[in-house]
Design a protein around this motif. Structure first.
Motif: not given
Length: 301
Positions: A255-283
């Motif tokens: 997986l390229s760096p861009e694809t890995a990053a976009r997977d977090v940004m666009t895949n609701p099933d990714h474990p870090d998806y919510k953390a990326y968009y929720d400023p209140a999330h601990g991570r």
């Protein structure tokens, strides 16, 4: 009284001139007859105006007769004149003269100084905001260029600070709009793929990547942005023997760096998806920093 007589004599001299008649009847008709106008006929020896004095004035005072009727003596007229002069001076205090088209550089410089324009671009004091929104970066080269242009245009420090804040807000807004639209399109395509693949969605997505990467296409190739292209790649995987396809493990490792990053940004099933968009999330900050780092790796930032 002496002040009144002096005013009367001065006005008479200015209005009548050298050749004025010394004892004229004091009417506009006498002036038309060539005898000049004797302003002394308008007041008595105490400087008080006679009744209807404003109507005896020459024609050039027609527009002012109603206003002049409010004054009953030379003293009152003089006081009104001085008060109007003081008021006019008060209105002009603190005003700055606008340079004309032929103004010299030093005149423009003085004008800018009076407005509060800094002496040098560096004096605008532009610096990185303390809390930059996620996904944005401070560009010192752009800030310096902006300060130079602002100084050339003669902008004040307050104006530059206001424009800088507006630019940051607009940039963040555009980025958010792009992310929202990208997310909408991604979800639309994913919804179509889930409809097509059903319960085999995860497996078929991996199959599509295996086929594409076996053909030498990078995992961030535009072929992966559309549902119909991914569907075609998944079918292609069925036509290639298993021993010739890149393995699922290899797909994950490549997986390229861009694809890995976009997977977090666009895949609701990714474990870090919510953390990326929720400023209140601990991570939240950790995940955003990781995504930004992957994008830098992808584009050499």
């Amino acid at each position: 009284m002496m002040m009144t007589m002096m005013l009367m004599e001065e006005v008479t001299d200015v209005a009548g001139g050298e050749g004025g008649a010394g004892g004229g009847v004091g009417t506009a008709a006498a002036a038309e007859a060539g005898g000049g106008f004797d302003f002394r006929a308008l007041a008595n020896e105490r400087g008080e105006f006679v009744e209807g004095w404003q109507d005896r004035l020459p024609a050039q005072f027609d527009a002012s007769r109603a206003t002049l009727a409010n004054y009953r003596s030379f003293d009152k007229l003089a006081e009104a004149f001085m008060e109007n002069k003081r008021a006019a001076m008060t209105r002009t205090e603190g005003m700055i003269r606008l340079p004309g088209k032929e103004a010299k550089p030093e005149e423009i410089s003085e004008f800018h100084k009076a407005l509060g324009v800094p002496g040098k671009p560096e004096e605008y004091g532009l610096k990185q905001p303390e809390n930059l929104p996620p996904g944005t970066e401070w560009n010192p080269e752009f800030a310096d260029a902006f300060a130079g242009a602002a100084h050339k245009l003669g902008l004040t420090k307050a104006q530059v600070e206001g424009l800088s804040a507006w630019h940051l807000q607009e940039t963040v807004g555009r980025m958010q709009n792009v992310e929202v639209e990208g997310q909408r399109l991604f979800e639309q395509e994913q919804s179509e793929l889930r409809r097509i693949f059903g319960g085999d969605y995860d497996k078929r997505m991996v199959d599509a990547r295996r086929a594409a990467m076996t053909l030498g296409l990078p995992d961030d190739h535009p072929v992966f942005y559309r549902a119909d292209s991914i569907k075609a790649m998944a079918r292609l995987a069925d036509l290639i023997s298993e021993d010739r396809l890149i393995s699922p493990t290899q797909v994950q490792n490549k997986l390229s760096p861009e694809t890995a990053a976009r997977d977090v940004m666009t895949n609701p099933d990714h474990p870090d998806y919510k953390a990326y968009y929720d400023p209140a999330h601990g991570r939240h900050r950790e995940v955003v920093a990781w995504v930004n780092g992957q994008m830098k790796r992808a584009y050499g930032g």
